[in-house]
Design a protein around this motif. Structure first.
Motif, PDB file in Angstrom:
ATOM      1  N   ASN A  21       0.857  -1.184   0.000  1.00 27.62           N
ATOM      2  CA  ASN A  21       0.000   0.000   0.000  1.00 27.62           C
ATOM      3  C   ASN A  21       0.891   1.231   0.000  1.00 27.62           C
ATOM      4  N   TYR A 130      -3.924  -2.900  -4.899  1.00 26.67           N
ATOM      5  CA  TYR A 130      -2.616  -2.789  -4.260  1.00 26.67           C
ATOM      6  C   TYR A 130      -1.525  -2.613  -5.319  1.00 26.67           C
ATOM      7  N   TYR A 131      -0.404  -2.097  -4.872  1.00 26.76           N
ATOM      8  CA  TYR A 131       0.785  -2.043  -5.709  1.00 26.76           C
ATOM      9  C   TYR A 131       1.446  -3.418  -5.707  1.00 26.76           C
ATOM     10  N   GLU A 133       4.853  -5.755  -7.955  1.00 23.92           N
ATOM     11  CA  GLU A 133       5.898  -5.742  -8.975  1.00 23.92           C
ATOM     12  C   GLU A 133       5.301  -6.061 -10.340  1.00 23.92           C
ATOM     13  N   LYS A 135       3.135  -4.533 -11.957  1.00 23.84           N
ATOM     14  CA  LYS A 135       1.711  -4.246 -12.047  1.00 23.84           C
ATOM     15  C   LYS A 135       1.545  -2.788 -12.450  1.00 23.84           C
ATOM     16  N   LEU A 140      -3.830  -3.018 -13.430  1.00 20.12           N
ATOM     17  CA  LEU A 140      -4.748  -2.456 -12.433  1.00 20.12           C
ATOM     18  C   LEU A 140      -6.157  -2.355 -13.007  1.00 20.12           C
ATOM     19  N   LYS A 158      -5.303   1.505  -3.692  1.00 20.20           N
ATOM     20  CA  LYS A 158      -4.280   2.133  -2.875  1.00 20.20           C
ATOM     21  C   LYS A 158      -3.662   3.327  -3.591  1.00 20.20           C
ATOM     22  N   ALA A 161       2.025   5.576  -2.614  1.00 26.13           N
ATOM     23  CA  ALA A 161       3.370   5.030  -2.773  1.00 26.13           C
ATOM     24  C   ALA A 161       4.136   5.683  -3.921  1.00 26.13           C
ATOM     25  N   LEU A 162       3.420   6.272  -4.866  1.00 25.05           N
ATOM     26  CA  LEU A 162       4.040   6.910  -6.020  1.00 25.05           C
ATOM     27  C   LEU A 162       3.905   8.426  -5.908  1.00 25.05           C
ATOM     28  N   GLU A 166       1.595  10.432 -10.633  1.00 21.73           N
ATOM     29  CA  GLU A 166       1.471   9.030 -11.048  1.00 21.73           C
ATOM     30  C   GLU A 166       0.225   8.390 -10.459  1.00 21.73           C
ATOM     31  N   ASP A 167      -0.022   8.646  -9.180  1.00 21.36           N
ATOM     32  CA  ASP A 167      -1.207   8.070  -8.558  1.00 21.36           C
ATOM     33  C   ASP A 167      -2.489   8.685  -9.119  1.00 21.36           C
ATOM     34  N   ARG A 170      -3.294   6.804 -12.129  1.00 25.97           N
ATOM     35  CA  ARG A 170      -3.872   5.500 -11.800  1.00 25.97           C
ATOM     36  C   ARG A 170      -5.352   5.634 -11.466  1.00 25.97           C
TER      37      ARG A 170
END
Length: 358
Positions: A21, A130-131, A133, A135, A140, A158, A161-162, A166-167, A170
């Motif tokens: 997350n 979730y984040y 590898e 992905k 997503l 989530k 984290a970025l 970037e988020d 998403r």
């Protein structure tokens, strides 16, 4: 009926691949159980994220009647000796849940009916996004499309984290595949400072998030106020809050619109129902966090719960088969508790035996 023993069982198994997350990486799933045995042959199961004081607290209730949940809660919750927060409160939670499991089994009822039985099913959202590898946005989007194909009308992803940009991309991509009629929740897991949360909320507001969960640290009440004052997205919080006193203070910020109480952390079923009543008196709805086997009963008991959190196999491949009476997933995007007596935490020991660590 008297309590004869209090014991702990812990299980741990690896995820198919690690997920993350906004702040944490998860490589394994854990199931921590506290079991209370009685001289009547009825055993109760409680759960929590950590159970570290079972021996001392258990000694305090040996010989007691397990049906006296209020008496026993006051006996084990002694801040002078166990502190006001932290893992000790999680152990209090597990004990209290196990007592309610016994009470429901003795009554011959599923827990939600013993607590009032407000409803038999409740709309749920899938806790995903979730984040991981390799992905990216395409993966997503496919994940979210799969959830919607199940009849789900609400999903969570989530963030945190970025970078904010970037988020935000998403979030935009997920909204594109969901359309306008599916609720989209964003969960930052306390990843932002208040000013970052304000900026991010402005960047994603056009995608109509249903809520922004834990945008700031759980103890940053002033941060919650600042974000709520500048954001048009409702704020959700509470999974890290404990006891009715903590929720009183969180509610009094007037910054949080949706509460996410977790009975396995906040003090158990006894505290949860008191918090639900206080929240209702303040016009707030709840969407509890955590162990769905337990919370589906509380979701169906408390009138002001509007959404159940539902973990898919992508999060935990054993989320259903680990339990004797798993949560019932209905094709209309709702979930229901089992009709078996108790709180739904009896486990399939044979299946979990290879993963027992205590």
């Amino acid at each position: 009926m008297k309590i004869t023993d209090v014991r702990v069982e812990r299980y741990r198994w690896p995820k198919e691949k690690p997920i993350a997350n906004g702040k944490h990486v998860y490589t394994h799933n854990e199931l921590n159980l506290l079991i209370i045995d009685t001289d009547a042959g009825v055993s109760g199961y409680g759960c929590s994220w950590a159970i570290e004081f079972a021996e001392s607290m258990g000694k305090a209730i040996i010989g007691e009647d397990p049906l006296n949940h209020e008496r026993l809660w006051q006996k084990i919750y002694v801040p002078k000796f166990i502190g006001r927060r932290g893992t000790s409160c999680k152990t209090v939670s597990a004990i209290d849940i196990a007592l309610w499991d016994i009470k429901a089994k003795v009554a011959g009822m599923p827990l939600y009916r013993l607590l009032g039985g407000f409803r038999e099913r409740i709309p749920c959202y899938v806790a995903g996004g979730y984040y991981a590898e390799n992905k990216g946005i395409t993966q997503l989007q496919k994940e979210m499309e799969e959830y919607v194909s199940w009849g789900i009308r609400a999903v969570k992803m989530k963030v945190g984290a970025l970078s904010l940009k970037e988020d935000a991309r998403r979030v935009q991509a997920v909204r594109q595949v969901l359309g306008d009629d599916v609720k989209l929740m964003l969960d930052a897991n306390c990843a932002y400072r208040f000013f970052e949360a304000i900026e991010f909320s402005r960047m994603v507001e056009e995608y109509h998030p249903y809520w922004l969960e834990e945008p700031v640290d759980a103890d940053d009440y002033d941060g919650y106020r600042k974000v709520a004052a500048k954001s048009n997205i409702p704020i959700a919080a509470g999974e890290n809050e404990v006891t009715r006193f903590g929720f009183r203070d969180l509610i009094n910020t007037q910054a949080v619109s949706i509460l996410n109480p977790d009975a396995a952390s906040l003090g158990g079923v006894t505290e949860f129902m008191k918090i639900a009543g206080y929240a209702d008196a303040n016009g707030l709805v709840m969407s509890p966090h955590g162990q769905q086997q337990l919370h589906v009963h509380l979701d169906c008991a408390a009138p002001n719960v509007n959404l159940a959190e539902f973990y898919p196999p992508q999060y935990d491949a054993k989320v259903y088969e680990a339990f004797v009476n798993p949560v019932v997933f209905n094709k209309d995007g709702t979930v229901s508790p089992s009709q078996a007596p108790g709180a739904g935490l009896d486990i399939n020991r044979e299946l979990l035996a290879p993963y027992r660590i205590q």
